[in-house]
Write a protein that holds these residues in place. Structure first.
Motif, PDB file in Angstrom:
ATOM      1  N   SER A  10       0.827  -1.219   0.000  1.00 14.93           N
ATOM      2  CA  SER A  10       0.000   0.000   0.000  1.00 14.93           C
ATOM      3  C   SER A  10       0.854   1.259   0.000  1.00 14.93           C
ATOM      4  N   GLY A  11       2.193   1.080   0.214  1.00 12.74           N
ATOM      5  CA  GLY A  11       3.005   2.277   0.413  1.00 12.74           C
ATOM      6  C   GLY A  11       4.386   2.207  -0.186  1.00 12.74           C
ATOM      7  N   SER A  12       5.380   2.572   0.626  1.00 13.03           N
ATOM      8  CA  SER A  12       6.748   2.763   0.153  1.00 13.03           C
ATOM      9  C   SER A  12       7.362   1.504  -0.457  1.00 13.03           C
ATOM     10  N   GLY A  13       7.097   0.334   0.134  1.00 14.87           N
ATOM     11  CA  GLY A  13       7.613  -0.899  -0.447  1.00 14.87           C
ATOM     12  C   GLY A  13       9.040  -1.233  -0.054  1.00 14.87           C
ATOM     13  N   SER A  14       9.525  -0.749   1.090  1.00 17.12           N
ATOM     14  CA  SER A  14      10.906  -1.090   1.486  1.00 17.12           C
ATOM     15  C   SER A  14      11.041  -2.581   1.781  1.00 17.12           C
ATOM     16  N   ASN A  15      10.021  -3.211   2.293  1.00 17.63           N
ATOM     17  CA  ASN A  15      10.064  -4.660   2.502  1.00 17.63           C
ATOM     18  C   ASN A  15      10.034  -5.390   1.164  1.00 17.63           C
ATOM     19  N   LEU A  16       9.249  -4.884   0.227  1.00 20.46           N
ATOM     20  CA  LEU A  16       9.271  -5.431  -1.133  1.00 20.46           C
ATOM     21  C   LEU A  16      10.678  -5.320  -1.699  1.00 20.46           C
ATOM     22  N   LEU A  87       2.107 -10.111   2.215  1.00 23.94           N
ATOM     23  CA  LEU A  87       1.619  -8.774   2.543  1.00 23.94           C
ATOM     24  C   LEU A  87       2.810  -7.973   3.049  1.00 23.94           C
ATOM     25  N   ALA A  88       3.138  -6.911   2.356  1.00 22.79           N
ATOM     26  CA  ALA A  88       4.313  -6.097   2.710  1.00 22.79           C
ATOM     27  C   ALA A  88       3.884  -4.649   2.862  1.00 22.79           C
ATOM     28  N   GLY A  89       3.275  -4.369   4.006  1.00 24.14           N
ATOM     29  CA  GLY A  89       2.738  -3.034   4.236  1.00 24.14           C
ATOM     30  C   GLY A  89       1.391  -2.854   3.555  1.00 24.14           C
ATOM     31  N   PHE A  90       0.662  -3.946   3.380  1.00 17.29           N
ATOM     32  CA  PHE A  90      -0.671  -3.908   2.783  1.00 17.29           C
ATOM     33  C   PHE A  90      -1.649  -3.508   3.861  1.00 17.29           C
ATOM     34  N   MET A  91      -2.324  -2.363   3.652  1.00 13.74           N
ATOM     35  CA  MET A  91      -3.058  -1.742   4.744  1.00 13.74           C
ATOM     36  C   MET A  91      -4.577  -1.930   4.657  1.00 13.74           C
ATOM     37  N   ARG A  92      -5.006  -3.083   4.193  1.00 16.30           N
ATOM     38  CA  ARG A  92      -6.431  -3.371   4.190  1.00 16.30           C
ATOM     39  C   ARG A  92      -6.690  -4.657   4.971  1.00 16.30           C
ATOM     40  N   ASN A 108       2.292 -12.113   6.605  1.00 15.15           N
ATOM     41  CA  ASN A 108       2.242 -10.678   6.864  1.00 15.15           C
ATOM     42  C   ASN A 108       3.386 -10.303   7.778  1.00 15.15           C
ATOM     43  N   ILE A 109       3.848  -9.071   7.641  1.00 17.92           N
ATOM     44  CA  ILE A 109       4.829  -8.546   8.591  1.00 17.92           C
ATOM     45  C   ILE A 109       4.147  -7.433   9.374  1.00 17.92           C
ATOM     46  N   HIS A 110       4.217  -7.561  10.692  1.00 15.66           N
ATOM     47  CA  HIS A 110       3.489  -6.633  11.558  1.00 15.66           C
ATOM     48  C   HIS A 110       4.464  -5.934  12.489  1.00 15.66           C
ATOM     49  N   PRO A 111       4.370  -4.613  12.607  1.00 18.38           N
ATOM     50  CA  PRO A 111       5.380  -3.860  13.364  1.00 18.38           C
ATOM     51  C   PRO A 111       5.112  -3.819  14.870  1.00 18.38           C
ATOM     52  N   SER A 112       5.052  -5.010  15.467  1.00 24.06           N
ATOM     53  CA  SER A 112       5.008  -5.111  16.932  1.00 24.06           C
ATOM     54  C   SER A 112       5.409  -6.528  17.322  1.00 24.06           C
ATOM     55  N   LYS A 118      -1.922  -5.412  18.185  1.00 25.40           N
ATOM     56  CA  LYS A 118      -2.501  -5.732  16.878  1.00 25.40           C
ATOM     57  C   LYS A 118      -3.077  -4.444  16.308  1.00 25.40           C
ATOM     58  N   GLY A 119      -3.198  -4.384  14.991  1.00 27.10           N
ATOM     59  CA  GLY A 119      -3.785  -3.188  14.384  1.00 27.10           C
ATOM     60  C   GLY A 119      -2.760  -2.144  13.990  1.00 27.10           C
ATOM     61  N   LEU A 120      -3.149  -0.891  14.213  1.00 30.64           N
ATOM     62  CA  LEU A 120      -2.364   0.228  13.681  1.00 30.64           C
ATOM     63  C   LEU A 120      -1.632   1.005  14.784  1.00 30.64           C
ATOM     64  N   ASN A 121      -0.819   1.944  14.378  1.00 32.90           N
ATOM     65  CA  ASN A 121      -0.118   2.863  15.275  1.00 32.90           C
ATOM     66  C   ASN A 121       0.665   2.146  16.378  1.00 32.90           C
ATOM     67  N   VAL A 171      12.696  -0.512  13.548  1.00 29.63           N
ATOM     68  CA  VAL A 171      11.899  -1.695  13.224  1.00 29.63           C
ATOM     69  C   VAL A 171      12.046  -2.069  11.751  1.00 29.63           C
ATOM     70  N   HIS A 172      12.089  -1.057  10.890  1.00 23.66           N
ATOM     71  CA  HIS A 172      12.275  -1.336   9.455  1.00 23.66           C
ATOM     72  C   HIS A 172      13.552  -2.125   9.212  1.00 23.66           C
ATOM     73  N   THR A 173      14.616  -1.743   9.926  1.00 20.16           N
ATOM     74  CA  THR A 173      15.897  -2.450   9.753  1.00 20.16           C
ATOM     75  C   THR A 173      15.733  -3.930  10.083  1.00 20.16           C
ATOM     76  N   LEU A 174      15.016  -4.218  11.153  1.00 21.94           N
ATOM     77  CA  LEU A 174      14.781  -5.609  11.548  1.00 21.94           C
ATOM     78  C   LEU A 174      13.886  -6.322  10.538  1.00 21.94           C
ATOM     79  N   GLU A 175      12.890  -5.612  10.037  1.00 22.96           N
ATOM     80  CA  GLU A 175      11.962  -6.196   9.061  1.00 22.96           C
ATOM     81  C   GLU A 175      12.689  -6.701   7.832  1.00 22.96           C
ATOM     82  N   HIS A 176      13.651  -5.886   7.391  1.00 18.39           N
ATOM     83  CA  HIS A 176      14.371  -6.216   6.152  1.00 18.39           C
ATOM     84  C   HIS A 176      15.306  -7.405   6.348  1.00 18.39           C
TER      85      HIS A 176
HETATM   86  N1  GAR Z   1      -0.326  -3.252  10.017  1.00 17.35           N
HETATM   87  C1  GAR Z   1       0.502  -3.389   8.848  1.00 17.35           C
HETATM   88  C2  GAR Z   1       1.680  -2.476   8.991  1.00 17.35           C
HETATM   89  O1  GAR Z   1       1.653  -1.467   9.679  1.00 17.35           O
HETATM   90  N2  GAR Z   1       2.766  -2.865   8.296  1.00 17.35           N
HETATM   91  C3  GAR Z   1       3.948  -2.073   8.314  1.00 17.35           C
HETATM   92  O2  GAR Z   1       3.929  -1.162   7.230  1.00 17.35           O
HETATM   93  C4  GAR Z   1       5.283  -0.851   6.913  1.00 17.35           C
HETATM   94  C5  GAR Z   1       5.414  -0.983   5.418  1.00 17.35           C
HETATM   95  O3  GAR Z   1       6.645  -0.470   5.050  1.00 17.35           O
HETATM   96  P1  GAR Z   1       7.134  -0.662   3.521  1.00 17.35           P
HETATM   97  O4  GAR Z   1       5.972  -0.241   2.654  1.00 17.35           O
HETATM   98  O5  GAR Z   1       8.319   0.243   3.435  1.00 17.35           O
HETATM   99  O6  GAR Z   1       7.467  -2.127   3.362  1.00 17.35           O
HETATM  100  C6  GAR Z   1       6.178  -1.877   7.643  1.00 17.35           C
HETATM  101  O7  GAR Z   1       6.792  -1.263   8.765  1.00 17.35           O
HETATM  102  C7  GAR Z   1       5.195  -2.923   8.097  1.00 17.35           C
HETATM  103  O8  GAR Z   1       5.569  -3.544   9.323  1.00 17.35           O
END
Ligand code: GAR
Ligand SMILES: Nc1nc2c(c(=O)[nH]1)N[C@@H](CN(C=O)c1ccc(C(=O)N[C@@H](CCC(=O)O)C(=O)O)cc1)CN2
Length: 217
Positions: A10-16, A87-92, A108-112, A118-121, A171-176
């Motif tokens: 849904s967004g920047s795609g750094s995990n992608l 799911l890589a930052g898919f916000m639906r 899915n990757i969840h930032p907690s 669970k959820g947002l923020n 957290v992004h660093t760990l996600e990657h």
């Molecule tokens: N609830 C889902 C959620 O918040 N996901 C989070 O969105 C970001 C996407 O970053 P990216 O678009 O740079 O991969 C990531 O931090 C991921 O954990």
């Protein structure tokens, strides 16, 4: 041997990008067949185009219901016959029918550190709760939001001067690190889901799901 994967963003795609990079470096034997975003302006679509990956923008606001959007999304995904949906930052939030259709082959990757937040923020919630540590979880996607079997977690310390943005960066660093690892395990058919629990190499993961606990140095 091809291992087709479809990535939803849904967004920047750094995990992608982390998945693309590791695939190009030969560290991850997958074929990202398509990247689909519910937001046409998602920069992740640009990342995919640069990498020569097929892209689709499917605006959820154009559909009369969540179920109608999900049905169209499922048709689009199934054209690629993926062995894994990422799911890589898919916000639906996905409907029960959709989640069940891909159960056991959707991550899915969840930032907690689930089951917390669970959820947002999530980053601000961890700071507001005065938590000492925070992190990220990779989990199988189930109909219940952020409740699927946890596969991998990674943690970092929350410092006094941290805010939501600085924590998100950590957290992004760990996600990657951990998302490509989880996808690698799945593509090598070492990771399975059975009865809502995650198994690696026929070994049930600990209840906490913590198998790879890398605290940010
Ligand atoms: N609830 C889902 C959620 O918040 N996901 C989070 O969105 C970001 C996407 O970053 P990216 O678009 O740079 O991969 C990531 O931090 C991921 O954990
Ligand atoms: N059925 C499931 N769907 C989704 C799961 C899941 O585990 N089961 N994981 C989420 C990812 N996610 C957190 O990791 C998440 C994404 C989106 C939301 C949310 O509240 N979305 C709102 C819209 C928010 C926005 O557009 O900014 C909504 O869908 O109405 C919560 C958690 C992906 N789906």
């Amino acid at each position: 041997m091809s291992f087709p994967v479809v990535v939803l963003i849904s967004g920047s795609g750094s995990n992608l990008q982390a998945l693309i990079d590791q695939s190009l470096q030969g560290k991850l034997n997958i074929n990202i067949a398509a990247v689909i975003s519910n937001k046409a302006q998602a920069y992740g679509l640009e990342r995919a185009t640069i990498a020569g990956i097929a892209t689709h923008a499917l605006d959820h606001k154009l559909f009369e219901s969540r179920e109608a959007f999900d049905a169209e999304l499922q048709k689009l995904i199934d054209q690629y016959q993926p062995k894994l949906v990422v799911l890589a930052g898919f916000m639906r939030i996905l409907s029960e029918t959709f989640a069940k259709h891909y159960e056991g082959r959707m991550l899915n990757i969840h930032p907690s550190l689930l089951p917390k937040y669970k959820g947002l923020n999530t980053h601000q919630r961890a700071i507001d709760a005065n938590d000492k540590e925070h992190g990220v979880s990779v989990h199988f996607v189930s109909p219940e939001l952020d409740a699927g079997a946890v596969i991998l977690q990674a943690s970092t310390q929350i410092e006094k001067n941290d805010n939501a943005d600085s924590l998100a960066t950590k957290v992004h660093t760990l996600e990657h690190i951990i998302y490509p690892l989880a996808v690698k395990w799945f593509s090598e058919e070492r990771l399975t889901l059975s009865d809502g629990a995650a198994f690696l190499d026929n070994t049930k993961l600990p209840e906490s799901g913590v198998l790879y606990n890398k605290t940010l140095e």
